[in-house]
Write a protein that holds these residues in place. Structure first.
Motif, PDB file in Angstrom:
ATOM      1  N   LEU A 277      29.187 -62.301  54.574  1.00  0.00           N
ATOM      2  CA  LEU A 277      28.829 -63.319  53.565  1.00  0.00           C
ATOM      3  C   LEU A 277      27.266 -63.629  53.824  1.00  0.00           C
ATOM      4  O   LEU A 277      26.747 -63.934  52.899  1.00  0.00           O
ATOM      5  N   ASP A 278      26.675 -63.377  55.061  1.00  0.00           N
ATOM      6  CA  ASP A 278      25.397 -63.260  55.408  1.00  0.00           C
ATOM      7  C   ASP A 278      24.667 -62.128  55.305  1.00  0.00           C
ATOM      8  O   ASP A 278      23.276 -62.204  55.454  1.00  0.00           O
ATOM      9  N   SER A 279      25.360 -60.870  54.673  1.00  0.00           N
ATOM     10  CA  SER A 279      24.679 -59.821  54.562  1.00  0.00           C
ATOM     11  C   SER A 279      23.739 -59.807  53.237  1.00  0.00           C
ATOM     12  O   SER A 279      23.897 -60.639  52.369  1.00  0.00           O
ATOM     13  N   PHE A 280      22.753 -59.011  53.255  1.00  0.00           N
ATOM     14  CA  PHE A 280      21.790 -58.915  51.889  1.00  0.00           C
ATOM     15  C   PHE A 280      22.072 -57.455  51.456  1.00  0.00           C
ATOM     16  O   PHE A 280      22.116 -56.260  52.147  1.00  0.00           O
ATOM     17  N   ILE A 281      22.279 -57.644  50.202  1.00  0.00           N
ATOM     18  CA  ILE A 281      22.572 -56.259  49.470  1.00  0.00           C
ATOM     19  C   ILE A 281      21.557 -56.285  48.193  1.00  0.00           C
ATOM     20  O   ILE A 281      20.715 -56.981  48.037  1.00  0.00           O
ATOM     21  N   ARG A 282      21.406 -55.052  47.610  1.00  0.00           N
ATOM     22  CA  ARG A 282      20.903 -54.739  46.370  1.00  0.00           C
ATOM     23  C   ARG A 282      21.559 -53.355  45.503  1.00  0.00           C
ATOM     24  O   ARG A 282      22.558 -52.826  46.278  1.00  0.00           O
ATOM     25  N   ILE A 283      20.992 -53.194  44.481  1.00  0.00           N
ATOM     26  CA  ILE A 283      21.503 -52.340  43.707  1.00  0.00           C
ATOM     27  C   ILE A 283      21.108 -50.926  44.207  1.00  0.00           C
ATOM     28  O   ILE A 283      20.247 -50.654  44.739  1.00  0.00           O
TER      29      ILE A 283
END
Length: 375
Positions: A277-283
């Motif tokens: 839940l603390d991860s950062f994601i992008r397209i």
């Protein structure tokens, strides 16, 4: 899903053996012998075995508004520990088979629960909350349903009392003892297979009766309370030593867990192991998407994103919002804020686990990518 289990082939073809993907589509997840997977449960069972002969754990993650398994009775005593969410338990008063053995568990293996049990009086109707514990004696028919809009996770501590019975120990002792006698290992004369008892000759009847009498005399001489006691004690000790070895492996493996998940993948199945839940994601970029497709085995089908109906609209809105701003980085745990900004859905059922499952599946499929500085 609603009491219909997935086959191994379906699990592989539909969800690429991903529990997160199956849960996202509405399936509940059951882990038998979870004490061989979880260090905490391994320690719990070892502690309980100071008071009980043997203990093991199964875990049940039930999707919102669903029932993982149908009404049934177990061949063991069980302690139900509610860990997350809530679950409504119904225990029926009538016992169809007292103290059942494995082949006598109603509601399992094609053995139906008698209608009069389900139509009869209810002994307990209770909703368990986190921290609650319910004792379920062997043989009681019960039903458990997650009726809220959130998932439920509970642990069952199984005490295999069907394995500690006098009938069971005598049967095993008798088989061990008589199998060591050569005459009892031989096939009986064919007349005892093909003829009625009245048609068997007097010599044949006398011969068989003599064998039976001798067998009982052997059993009487070599069957005592002490022998049964020591046999059961040795059985439990051997079982626990074997289980302890496996649980020690789990505890040692957990210490190396961080090292096991280190890799540079930002998309694909390997990358999903690092998503929290603390991860950062992008397209993901076109190149990253192609890398996932290229990694598929020849002839393998690429599983799609399958989502249960109650959160399908939420997921579609999130995808649209993120694609409209493809360069933005999103913290997984904050994606519900992105959903709220859409001001379309007021009663979202996208819980943390569903959100995590959705992101993991999108990373596995190559739709989302992990941020490099988050690895």
């Amino acid at each position: 899903q609603q009491q219909s289990p997935l086959s191994l082939d379906e699990r592989a073809s539909l969800y690429n053996n991903s529990g997160y993907a199956a849960y996202l589509d509405g399936y509940s997840l059951v882990h038998n012998h979870a004490d061989l997977l979880s260090p905490a449960l391994a320690s719990l069972c070892e502690d309980l075995q100071k008071s009980f002969p043997h203990a093991y754990c199964n875990t049940y993650l039930t999707a919102p508004d669903s029932q993982a398994v149908s009404e049934h009775a177990d061949d063991r005593d069980v302690l139900v520990i509610q860990v997350h969410g809530s679950k409504e338990w119904t225990v029926f008063q009538r016992i169809p088979i007292p103290y059942p053995y494995p082949e006598e568990q109603v509601g399992k293996g094609g053995l139906s629960v008698p209608p009069e049990v389900l139509q009869g009086p209810v002994l307990i109707n209770k909703t368990l909350q986190p921290g609650d514990v319910l004792y379920m004696p062997r043989g009681y028919v019960h039903r458990a349903r997650c009726s809220s809009g959130a998932p439920s996770f509970h642990v069952t501590v199984a005490l295999a009392t069907h394995d500690w019975t006098l009938a069971g120990q005598l049967a095993q002792h008798t088989e061990r003892l008589l199998r060591n006698v050569g005459d009892y290992r031989m096939a009986l004369p064919r007349v005892h297979c093909s003829q009625n008892w009245d048609d068997v000759s007097s010599e044949g009847k006398e011969h068989l009766q003599q064998l039976v009498d001798e067998a009982f005399n052997t059993l009487k001489k070599q069957t005592t309370a002490q022998i049964i006691h020591e046999s059961l004690q040795n059985k439990v000790q051997t079982h626990n030593e074997r289980a302890f070895g496996k649980r020690q492996h789990v505890l040692q493996r957990d210490a190396k867990k961080c090292a096991l998940i280190q890799n540079d993948a930002v998309v694909g199945p390997n990358a999903t192991r690092k998503v929290t839940l603390d991860s950062f994601i992008r397209i993901s970029s076109d190149e990253e998407k192609k890398s996932v497709t290229a990694a598929l085995l020849p002839g393998a089908n690429r599983p799609g994103l399958q989502v249960r109906e109650c959160i399908a609209d939420d997921v579609m809105i999130l995808l649209q919002k993120m694609r409209s701003n493809a360069k933005k980085k999103y913290r997984v745990g904050d994606l519900r804020k992105t959903l709220a900004e859409a001001e379309v859905i007021t009663d979202s059922r996208l819980c943390d686990l569903s959100l995590l499952s959705f992101v993991k599946q999108c990373v596995a499929l190559g739709a989302f990518a992990l941020e490099q500085n988050n690895i």
